[in-house]
Design a protein around this motif. Sequence first.
Motif, PDB file in Angstrom:
ATOM      1  N   ALA A  42      21.187   3.468  91.136  1.00  0.00           N
ATOM      2  CA  ALA A  42      21.521   3.712  92.542  1.00  0.00           C
ATOM      3  C   ALA A  42      21.062   5.107  92.976  1.00  0.00           C
ATOM      4  CB  ALA A  42      23.027   3.556  92.765  1.00  0.00           C
ATOM      5  N   ALA A  43      20.958   6.020  92.014  1.00  0.00           N
ATOM      6  CA  ALA A  43      20.469   7.367  92.292  1.00  0.00           C
ATOM      7  C   ALA A  43      18.942   7.450  92.168  1.00  0.00           C
ATOM      8  CB  ALA A  43      21.124   8.367  91.331  1.00  0.00           C
ATOM      9  N   GLY A  44      18.300   6.304  91.945  1.00  0.00           N
ATOM     10  CA  GLY A  44      16.842   6.262  91.871  1.00  0.00           C
ATOM     11  C   GLY A  44      16.262   6.500  90.492  1.00  0.00           C
ATOM     12  N   ILE A  45      17.096   6.497  89.469  1.00  0.00           N
ATOM     13  CA  ILE A  45      16.639   6.736  88.096  1.00  0.00           C
ATOM     14  C   ILE A  45      16.524   5.412  87.358  1.00  0.00           C
ATOM     15  CG2 ILE A  45      17.224   7.817  85.882  1.00  0.00           C
ATOM     16  CD1 ILE A  45      18.740   9.958  87.565  1.00  0.00           C
ATOM     17  N   ARG A  46      15.323   5.135  86.830  1.00  0.00           N
ATOM     18  CA  ARG A  46      15.138   3.939  86.000  1.00  0.00           C
ATOM     19  C   ARG A  46      15.660   4.239  84.605  1.00  0.00           C
ATOM     20  NH1 ARG A  46       9.193   3.309  85.772  1.00  0.00           N
ATOM     21  NH2 ARG A  46       9.350   5.535  86.065  1.00  0.00           N
ATOM     22  N   VAL A  47      16.264   3.237  83.986  1.00  0.00           N
ATOM     23  CA  VAL A  47      16.856   3.428  82.663  1.00  0.00           C
ATOM     24  C   VAL A  47      16.232   2.447  81.685  1.00  0.00           C
ATOM     25  CG1 VAL A  47      18.995   3.382  81.323  1.00  0.00           C
ATOM     26  CG2 VAL A  47      19.041   4.179  83.703  1.00  0.00           C
ATOM     27  N   LEU A  48      15.702   2.989  80.585  1.00  0.00           N
ATOM     28  CA  LEU A  48      15.237   2.167  79.468  1.00  0.00           C
ATOM     29  C   LEU A  48      16.243   2.337  78.341  1.00  0.00           C
ATOM     30  CD1 LEU A  48      11.431   3.040  79.212  1.00  0.00           C
ATOM     31  CD2 LEU A  48      12.476   1.098  80.362  1.00  0.00           C
ATOM     32  N   ARG A  49      16.642   1.216  77.741  1.00  0.00           N
ATOM     33  CA  ARG A  49      17.587   1.262  76.620  1.00  0.00           C
ATOM     34  C   ARG A  49      16.942   0.658  75.394  1.00  0.00           C
ATOM     35  NH1 ARG A  49      22.570   2.542  76.930  1.00  0.00           N
ATOM     36  NH2 ARG A  49      23.417   3.035  78.949  1.00  0.00           N
ATOM     37  N   PHE A  50      17.115   1.347  74.278  1.00  0.00           N
ATOM     38  CA  PHE A  50      16.605   0.861  73.003  1.00  0.00           C
ATOM     39  C   PHE A  50      17.678   1.027  71.944  1.00  0.00           C
ATOM     40  CE2 PHE A  50      12.955   2.722  75.262  1.00  0.00           C
ATOM     41  CZ  PHE A  50      12.147   1.607  75.365  1.00  0.00           C
ATOM     42  N   TRP A  51      17.698   0.095  71.002  1.00  0.00           N
ATOM     43  CA  TRP A  51      18.578   0.230  69.844  1.00  0.00           C
ATOM     44  C   TRP A  51      17.964   1.271  68.916  1.00  0.00           C
ATOM     45  CZ3 TRP A  51      23.220  -1.643  70.228  1.00  0.00           C
ATOM     46  CH2 TRP A  51      23.454  -2.780  70.992  1.00  0.00           C
ATOM     47  N   ASN A  52      18.809   2.058  68.277  1.00  0.00           N
ATOM     48  CA  ASN A  52      18.335   3.067  67.324  1.00  0.00           C
ATOM     49  C   ASN A  52      17.402   2.456  66.283  1.00  0.00           C
ATOM     50  OD1 ASN A  52      19.759   5.156  68.515  1.00  0.00           O
ATOM     51  ND2 ASN A  52      21.442   5.091  67.059  1.00  0.00           N
ATOM     52  N   ASN A  53      17.782   1.295  65.751  1.00  0.00           N
ATOM     53  CA  ASN A  53      16.964   0.697  64.686  1.00  0.00           C
ATOM     54  C   ASN A  53      15.589   0.276  65.210  1.00  0.00           C
ATOM     55  OD1 ASN A  53      18.267  -1.406  66.087  1.00  0.00           O
ATOM     56  ND2 ASN A  53      17.990  -2.811  64.390  1.00  0.00           N
ATOM     57  N   ASP A  54      15.468  -0.067  66.485  1.00  0.00           N
ATOM     58  CA  ASP A  54      14.154  -0.384  67.053  1.00  0.00           C
ATOM     59  C   ASP A  54      13.285   0.871  67.161  1.00  0.00           C
ATOM     60  OD1 ASP A  54      14.402  -3.130  67.288  1.00  0.00           O
ATOM     61  OD2 ASP A  54      15.317  -2.997  69.270  1.00  0.00           O
ATOM     62  N   VAL A  55      13.892   1.983  67.511  1.00  0.00           N
ATOM     63  CA  VAL A  55      13.132   3.232  67.596  1.00  0.00           C
ATOM     64  C   VAL A  55      12.566   3.576  66.218  1.00  0.00           C
ATOM     65  CG1 VAL A  55      13.298   5.729  68.018  1.00  0.00           C
ATOM     66  CG2 VAL A  55      14.441   4.130  69.556  1.00  0.00           C
ATOM     67  N   ILE A  56      13.362   3.357  65.187  1.00  0.00           N
ATOM     68  CA  ILE A  56      12.933   3.706  63.830  1.00  0.00           C
ATOM     69  C   ILE A  56      11.944   2.684  63.256  1.00  0.00           C
ATOM     70  CG2 ILE A  56      13.751   3.956  61.447  1.00  0.00           C
ATOM     71  CD1 ILE A  56      16.297   5.270  62.734  1.00  0.00           C
ATOM     72  N   SER A  57      12.212   1.397  63.446  1.00  0.00           N
ATOM     73  CA  SER A  57      11.376   0.388  62.785  1.00  0.00           C
ATOM     74  C   SER A  57      10.276  -0.188  63.671  1.00  0.00           C
ATOM     75  CB  SER A  57      12.251  -0.749  62.238  1.00  0.00           C
ATOM     76  OG  SER A  57      12.946  -1.393  63.274  1.00  0.00           O
ATOM     77  N   ASN A  58      10.376  -0.028  64.979  1.00  0.00           N
ATOM     78  CA  ASN A  58       9.362  -0.548  65.917  1.00  0.00           C
ATOM     79  C   ASN A  58       8.941   0.541  66.902  1.00  0.00           C
ATOM     80  OD1 ASN A  58       9.498  -3.279  64.930  1.00  0.00           O
ATOM     81  ND2 ASN A  58      11.474  -3.437  65.973  1.00  0.00           N
ATOM     82  N   THR A  59       8.638   1.712  66.370  1.00  0.00           N
ATOM     83  CA  THR A  59       8.346   2.873  67.204  1.00  0.00           C
ATOM     84  C   THR A  59       7.211   2.600  68.190  1.00  0.00           C
ATOM     85  OG1 THR A  59       9.048   4.268  65.353  1.00  0.00           O
ATOM     86  CG2 THR A  59       7.892   5.358  67.166  1.00  0.00           C
ATOM     87  N   ASP A  60       6.153   1.953  67.719  1.00  0.00           N
ATOM     88  CA  ASP A  60       5.011   1.694  68.606  1.00  0.00           C
ATOM     89  C   ASP A  60       5.398   0.817  69.796  1.00  0.00           C
ATOM     90  OD1 ASP A  60       3.369   3.235  67.032  1.00  0.00           O
ATOM     91  OD2 ASP A  60       2.460   1.542  65.984  1.00  0.00           O
ATOM     92  N   THR A  61       6.243  -0.171  69.558  1.00  0.00           N
ATOM     93  CA  THR A  61       6.692  -1.057  70.644  1.00  0.00           C
ATOM     94  C   THR A  61       7.535  -0.280  71.655  1.00  0.00           C
ATOM     95  OG1 THR A  61       6.662  -2.925  69.122  1.00  0.00           O
ATOM     96  CG2 THR A  61       7.945  -3.192  71.149  1.00  0.00           C
ATOM     97  N   VAL A  62       8.407   0.580  71.152  1.00  0.00           N
ATOM     98  CA  VAL A  62       9.238   1.411  72.033  1.00  0.00           C
ATOM     99  C   VAL A  62       8.343   2.331  72.864  1.00  0.00           C
ATOM    100  CG1 VAL A  62      10.938   3.291  72.048  1.00  0.00           C
ATOM    101  CG2 VAL A  62      11.296   1.283  70.581  1.00  0.00           C
ATOM    102  N   LEU A  63       7.379   2.972  72.223  1.00  0.00           N
ATOM    103  CA  LEU A  63       6.488   3.880  72.945  1.00  0.00           C
ATOM    104  C   LEU A  63       5.639   3.137  73.970  1.00  0.00           C
ATOM    105  CD1 LEU A  63       5.361   6.270  70.080  1.00  0.00           C
ATOM    106  CD2 LEU A  63       7.089   6.677  71.860  1.00  0.00           C
ATOM    107  N   ALA A  64       5.243   1.911  73.665  1.00  0.00           N
ATOM    108  CA  ALA A  64       4.491   1.106  74.633  1.00  0.00           C
ATOM    109  C   ALA A  64       5.342   0.828  75.867  1.00  0.00           C
ATOM    110  CB  ALA A  64       4.011  -0.195  73.995  1.00  0.00           C
ATOM    111  N   ALA A  65       6.623   0.538  75.663  1.00  0.00           N
ATOM    112  CA  ALA A  65       7.523   0.289  76.792  1.00  0.00           C
ATOM    113  C   ALA A  65       7.718   1.562  77.626  1.00  0.00           C
ATOM    114  CB  ALA A  65       8.865  -0.239  76.298  1.00  0.00           C
TER     115      ALA A  65
END
Length: 133
Positions: free
Chosen positions: A86-109
């Motif tokens: 509502a304040a104009g900020i987009r939010v991306l949420r990732f699980w910690n384990n995805d950041v660690i095990s699927n870093t490239d996918t997270v960075l692509a998003a």
Amino acid sequence: MAVPSTILDKARVLRANQTDAESLLWGILRGRRFCGVKFRRQHPVGGFILDFYCHDSLLAIELDGGGHAAEEQRAYDDERTRALEAAGIRVLRFWNNDVISNTDTVLAAVYEALFPSPLPLSPGARGEIKPSP
């Protein structure tokens, strides 16, 4: 508007006690290392502390551990996301384990959120990329 000292103190504590996933992602985002984009870590916005925030793109990245799977926490996270959006900020949420095990996918998003493609792309013959019809 000044940020309350309690929020600033909490942000300092969070910066000093990063999770492994936060440490990994911060190592990639800090110092404009990711596509030249400036991110802030544990940044206060409107009474909330955002794990990572890009002011120029109004983009927040939130990393969630297992505690965020609980119903009460999910409801709070959803409410928080709505308030930020509502304040104009987009939010991306990732699980910690995805950041660690699927870093490239997270960075692509994250890249896609920062630099949205004007046209959806689909793979063509022989690996060529061309706009979808």
